[in-house]
Design a protein around this motif. Structure first.
Motif, PDB file in Angstrom:
ATOM      1  N   HIS A 148       0.872  -1.117  -0.130  1.00  0.00           N
ATOM      2  CA  HIS A 148       0.124  -0.098  -0.092  1.00  0.00           C
ATOM      3  C   HIS A 148       1.021   1.187  -0.023  1.00  0.00           C
ATOM      4  O   HIS A 148       0.444   2.398   0.412  1.00  0.00           O
ATOM      5  N   SER A 149       2.025   1.060  -0.159  1.00  0.00           N
ATOM      6  CA  SER A 149       3.025   2.080  -0.467  1.00  0.00           C
ATOM      7  C   SER A 149       3.285   2.500  -1.959  1.00  0.00           C
ATOM      8  O   SER A 149       3.966   1.797  -2.777  1.00  0.00           O
ATOM      9  N   ILE A 150       2.772   3.799  -2.255  1.00  0.00           N
ATOM     10  CA  ILE A 150       2.896   4.284  -3.738  1.00  0.00           C
ATOM     11  C   ILE A 150       4.346   4.055  -4.281  1.00  0.00           C
ATOM     12  O   ILE A 150       4.617   3.703  -5.239  1.00  0.00           O
ATOM     13  N   SER A 151       5.214   4.869  -3.346  1.00  0.00           N
ATOM     14  CA  SER A 151       6.631   4.914  -3.981  1.00  0.00           C
ATOM     15  C   SER A 151       7.103   3.743  -3.981  1.00  0.00           C
ATOM     16  O   SER A 151       8.036   3.327  -4.804  1.00  0.00           O
ATOM     17  N   GLU A 152       7.012   2.679  -3.213  1.00  0.00           N
ATOM     18  CA  GLU A 152       7.414   1.382  -2.967  1.00  0.00           C
ATOM     19  C   GLU A 152       7.126   0.667  -4.516  1.00  0.00           C
ATOM     20  O   GLU A 152       7.834   0.008  -5.149  1.00  0.00           O
ATOM     21  N   ALA A 153       5.618   0.805  -4.750  1.00  0.00           N
ATOM     22  CA  ALA A 153       5.313   0.188  -6.132  1.00  0.00           C
ATOM     23  C   ALA A 153       5.825   0.828  -7.354  1.00  0.00           C
ATOM     24  O   ALA A 153       6.390   0.207  -8.058  1.00  0.00           O
ATOM     25  N   VAL A 154       6.072   2.099  -7.292  1.00  0.00           N
ATOM     26  CA  VAL A 154       6.848   2.588  -8.355  1.00  0.00           C
ATOM     27  C   VAL A 154       8.129   2.264  -8.601  1.00  0.00           C
ATOM     28  O   VAL A 154       8.661   1.942  -9.611  1.00  0.00           O
ATOM     29  N   PHE A 155       8.726   2.323  -7.292  1.00  0.00           N
ATOM     30  CA  PHE A 155      10.324   2.007  -7.500  1.00  0.00           C
ATOM     31  C   PHE A 155      10.694   0.896  -8.071  1.00  0.00           C
ATOM     32  O   PHE A 155      11.560   0.368  -8.561  1.00  0.00           O
ATOM     33  N   LEU A 156       9.661  -0.322  -7.641  1.00  0.00           N
ATOM     34  CA  LEU A 156      10.219  -1.944  -7.681  1.00  0.00           C
ATOM     35  C   LEU A 156       9.415  -2.287  -9.205  1.00  0.00           C
ATOM     36  O   LEU A 156      10.107  -3.238  -9.904  1.00  0.00           O
ATOM     37  N   ALA A 157       8.385  -1.818  -9.463  1.00  0.00           N
ATOM     38  CA  ALA A 157       7.489  -2.645 -10.595  1.00  0.00           C
ATOM     39  C   ALA A 157       7.792  -2.051 -12.053  1.00  0.00           C
ATOM     40  O   ALA A 157       8.235  -1.193 -12.332  1.00  0.00           O
ATOM     41  N   ASP A 158       7.556  -3.130 -12.883  1.00  0.00           N
ATOM     42  CA  ASP A 158       7.596  -2.772 -14.304  1.00  0.00           C
ATOM     43  C   ASP A 158       6.195  -2.270 -14.702  1.00  0.00           C
ATOM     44  O   ASP A 158       5.969  -1.345 -15.548  1.00  0.00           O
ATOM     45  N   ARG A 159       5.221  -2.678 -14.064  1.00  0.00           N
ATOM     46  CA  ARG A 159       3.859  -2.363 -13.937  1.00  0.00           C
ATOM     47  C   ARG A 159       3.294  -2.182 -12.660  1.00  0.00           C
ATOM     48  O   ARG A 159       3.316  -3.147 -11.814  1.00  0.00           O
ATOM     49  N   VAL A 160       2.429  -1.125 -12.334  1.00  0.00           N
ATOM     50  CA  VAL A 160       1.748  -1.208 -11.271  1.00  0.00           C
ATOM     51  C   VAL A 160       0.258  -1.145 -11.482  1.00  0.00           C
ATOM     52  O   VAL A 160      -0.399  -0.502 -12.383  1.00  0.00           O
ATOM     53  N   VAL A 161      -0.520  -2.077 -10.863  1.00  0.00           N
ATOM     54  CA  VAL A 161      -1.883  -2.170 -11.126  1.00  0.00           C
ATOM     55  C   VAL A 161      -2.381  -1.674  -9.748  1.00  0.00           C
ATOM     56  O   VAL A 161      -2.362  -2.140  -8.402  1.00  0.00           O
ATOM     57  N   VAL A 162      -3.259  -0.651 -10.126  1.00  0.00           N
ATOM     58  CA  VAL A 162      -3.866  -0.066  -8.914  1.00  0.00           C
ATOM     59  C   VAL A 162      -5.424  -0.608  -8.713  1.00  0.00           C
ATOM     60  O   VAL A 162      -6.207  -0.745  -9.467  1.00  0.00           O
ATOM     61  N   MET A 163      -5.696  -0.866  -7.425  1.00  0.00           N
ATOM     62  CA  MET A 163      -6.582  -1.372  -7.063  1.00  0.00           C
ATOM     63  C   MET A 163      -7.591  -0.690  -6.194  1.00  0.00           C
ATOM     64  O   MET A 163      -7.156   0.145  -5.377  1.00  0.00           O
TER      65      MET A 163
END
Lengths: 290, 284
Positions: free
Chosen positions: B215-230
């Motif tokens: 549930h951390s936005i920056s963590e998701a953006v930092f790690l992912a090739d693709r962020v799926v927002v739910m």
């Protein structure tokens, strides 16, 4: 408990002199070491006891003086260590307790596992065991005597019957208390039911099992002695009763002290085994504070 | 699986280019729970395609069903309807090629770090199999910087070190898909950032598919090739963001304008999803 007081030595340089922080002195009972407190408390009890008897508030028939009890305890202990009749009876009682405890441990763990792990155990065995748990088992002693005679058997059975309940209850509780995350981990590793049981649940239950065994150690002594009261034959329980019949209350007290010491040592022995087996944690007196 | 393990006894981590992930396909997955006679619609219908080797972050507020989705993919929960595939196989029970990690390290207190790392091998191949995999465990411990801690007990390790051991345990059987349920959520922010860098490094080295719940936005953006927002009630996909930042990523990248843009986009998606859920609540 540590880390609450900041260690600022008096001579720290560079800081403006401040009035030294007043350390609230710990209350007296916190400062005195436990052994000294225990000795003091014991001395107080014995002192009051001696006074009450010396002043004649109670007759020595009903309440032997501490001095008389001390002498009786000395006699009994001497008899014990020199291999007299007390020793012979002690061996019989101790064996009964040990056999009873071993049976209780095995039966308790097996039934605890059945109750926690099988539908039959949970739906049939558990209600039966609750009913049996509620029954005053001491009242069964005459029955055991009738069934098993006057030798060691009825006493072993009594010790086992009284001692096995906490083992069974704690084993079942320990198996049921498996951590949700650990269970999930095992599922995620595609572990079989059996693997989940012996690699996870059983290990988790061990501290509980030992908590039950500690209670059982003390209860086994009670069971054996009560059965000796009612069943006669040989043993320290019989000697207690003889002392009681002969109004040798000082001797009776001495036997009670001896039996308490024995139960305590048995408890300690289980505790030592626990520290070796459950090396990653240890329980306190009750399973709830584990 | 077994053969792969034996093939891979060469020292050192596998070559970076190697892409050993499997695809994950979720089709119209729905999950409802029944509690006290009341049916709660937790998730779906949700459809999601994850390419082999792709790192997908599932981002959303608490209770949006992202962990439920992860549990469906991991086979810990069956879907109420819809279908899930890992590789070519339909998920029915826990798939063989999946490794999981949870918010807590969940190391068994009575096992040493090494024994914990080898636990999955012991479960699937027995003690002898575990003994054979000891070298592999040592390699992995080295990979996460835990050399010398193999014989320590878990309670001798810090929270971050425990999670590193959990990473090793997840990787010991060389899974094709990593399912990560807020794996560093219980750590302090500094350790967490550090662990994220580690994880990104390990994933890029090993080239595995990863589904990462956070549930951390920056963590998701930092790690992912693709962020799926739910979005919540019921959990649905509010939108998807492709993160076109070069890899490997350095924490420095978080200050870049592109990173900030992605964070803003993700936040907008979260907000619209949240508002939609709120109006749905009002109408209900």
């Amino acid at each position: 408990m540590a880390a609450t007081t900041t260690p600022t030595p008096a001579g720290t340089t560079g800081e403006p002199p401040r009035p030294p922080r007043k350390e609230t002195p710990k209350p007296l009972l916190e400062r005195v070491p436990v052994p000294i407190l225990m000795t003091a408390a014991l001395a107080l009890v014995i002192g009051v006891w001696q006074t009450v008897v010396s002043l004649g508030w109670v007759t020595e028939y009903v309440m032997p003086s501490p001095a008389a009890t001390g002498i009786a305890l000395w006699d009994v202990t001497l008899d014990l260590v020199t291999g007299g009749p007390v020793w012979d009876n002690f061996v019989i009682s101790a064996l009964q307790v040990l056999y009873g405890l071993i049976i209780a441990a095995v039966a308790g763990v097996v039934l605890g596992v059945l109750i926690a792990e099988t539908t039959l155990g949970r739906r049939v065995l558990q209600p039966m065991m609750v009913a049996l748990y509620a029954a005053p088992k001491v009242a069964l002693a005459p029955l055991f005597v009738a069934w098993f005679g006057f030798d060691m058997t009825p006493k072993v059975v009594m010790a086992a019957v009284i001692a096995f309940f906490p083992v069974m209850v704690d084993t079942a509780a320990g198996l049921a208390s498996v951590d949700e995350n650990e269970d999930k981990l095992f599922k995620s590793m595609r572990a079989s039911r059996w693997q989940r049981f012996y690699k996870l649940k059983l290990m988790n239950a061990l501290p509980f099992v030992f908590a039950g065994l500690k209670s059982a150690a003390v209860l086994a002594v009670i069971g054996a002695i009560v059965a000796e009261f009612l069943g006669g034959g040989e043993g320290l329980g019989v000697m207690v009763q003889m002392a009681s019949v002969g109004f040798a209350l000082d001797r009776l007290f001495a036997f009670v002290v001896l039996l308490s010491a024995f139960a305590y040592l048995l408890y300690l022995a289980v505790d030592i085994v626990e520290r070796r087996v459950v090396f990653w944690r240890s329980t306190g007196f009750l399973p709830s504070d584990s | 699986m077994l053969k792969q393990t034996t093939d891979h006894t060469a020292p050192g981590p596998p070559a970076p280019s190697e892409n050993r992930g499997a695809a994950v396909t979720v089709e119209d997955a729905v999950r409802t729970f029944t509690r006290a006679g009341e049916t709660v619609h937790a998730l779906g219908p949700v459809s999601l395609d994850v390419r082999p080797g792709e790192f997908v972050a599932l981002l959303g507020p608490s209770g949006c069903g992202k962990s439920t989705l992860l549990n469906l993919v991991g086979g810990l929960l069956p879907p109420t309807s819809g279908s899930i595939r890992v590789g070519e196989e339909e998920v029915d029970g826990v798939p063989e090629r999946v490794g999981m990690m949870f918010q807590q390290a969940v190391l068994l207190a009575w096992r040493t770090v090494q024994q914990n790392v080898l636990l999955p091998v012991e479960v699937s191949e027995g003690r002898r199999g575990a003994r054979k995999a000891a070298d592999r465990a040592a390699e992995l411990l080295e990979l996460v910087g835990l050399t010398g801690f193999a014989d320590k007990m878990p309670n001798e390790l810090s929270g971050g070190m425990q999670q590193r051991a959990a990473i090793c345990r997840m990787l010991i059987q060389e899974p094709d898909v990593l399912l990560l349920d807020e794996p560093f959520g219980a750590l302090d922010e500094f350790t967490r950032e550090h662990m994220n860098v580690e994880l990104a490094r390990i994933c890029s080295i090993t080239g595995r598919t990863a589904l990462f719940v956070t549930h951390s936005i920056s963590e998701a953006v930092f790690l992912a090739d693709r962020v799926v927002v739910m979005s919540a009630r019921p959990g649905r996909i509010a939108g998807t963001l492709d993160i076109d930042l070069p890899k490997p990523r350095d924490p420095e990248i978080m200050t870049s304008a592109t990173f900030q843009d992605h964070v803003r986009d993700a936040r907008d998606l979260l907000r619209t999803g949240y508002e939609a859920a709120a109006t749905a609540d009002k109408e209900a």
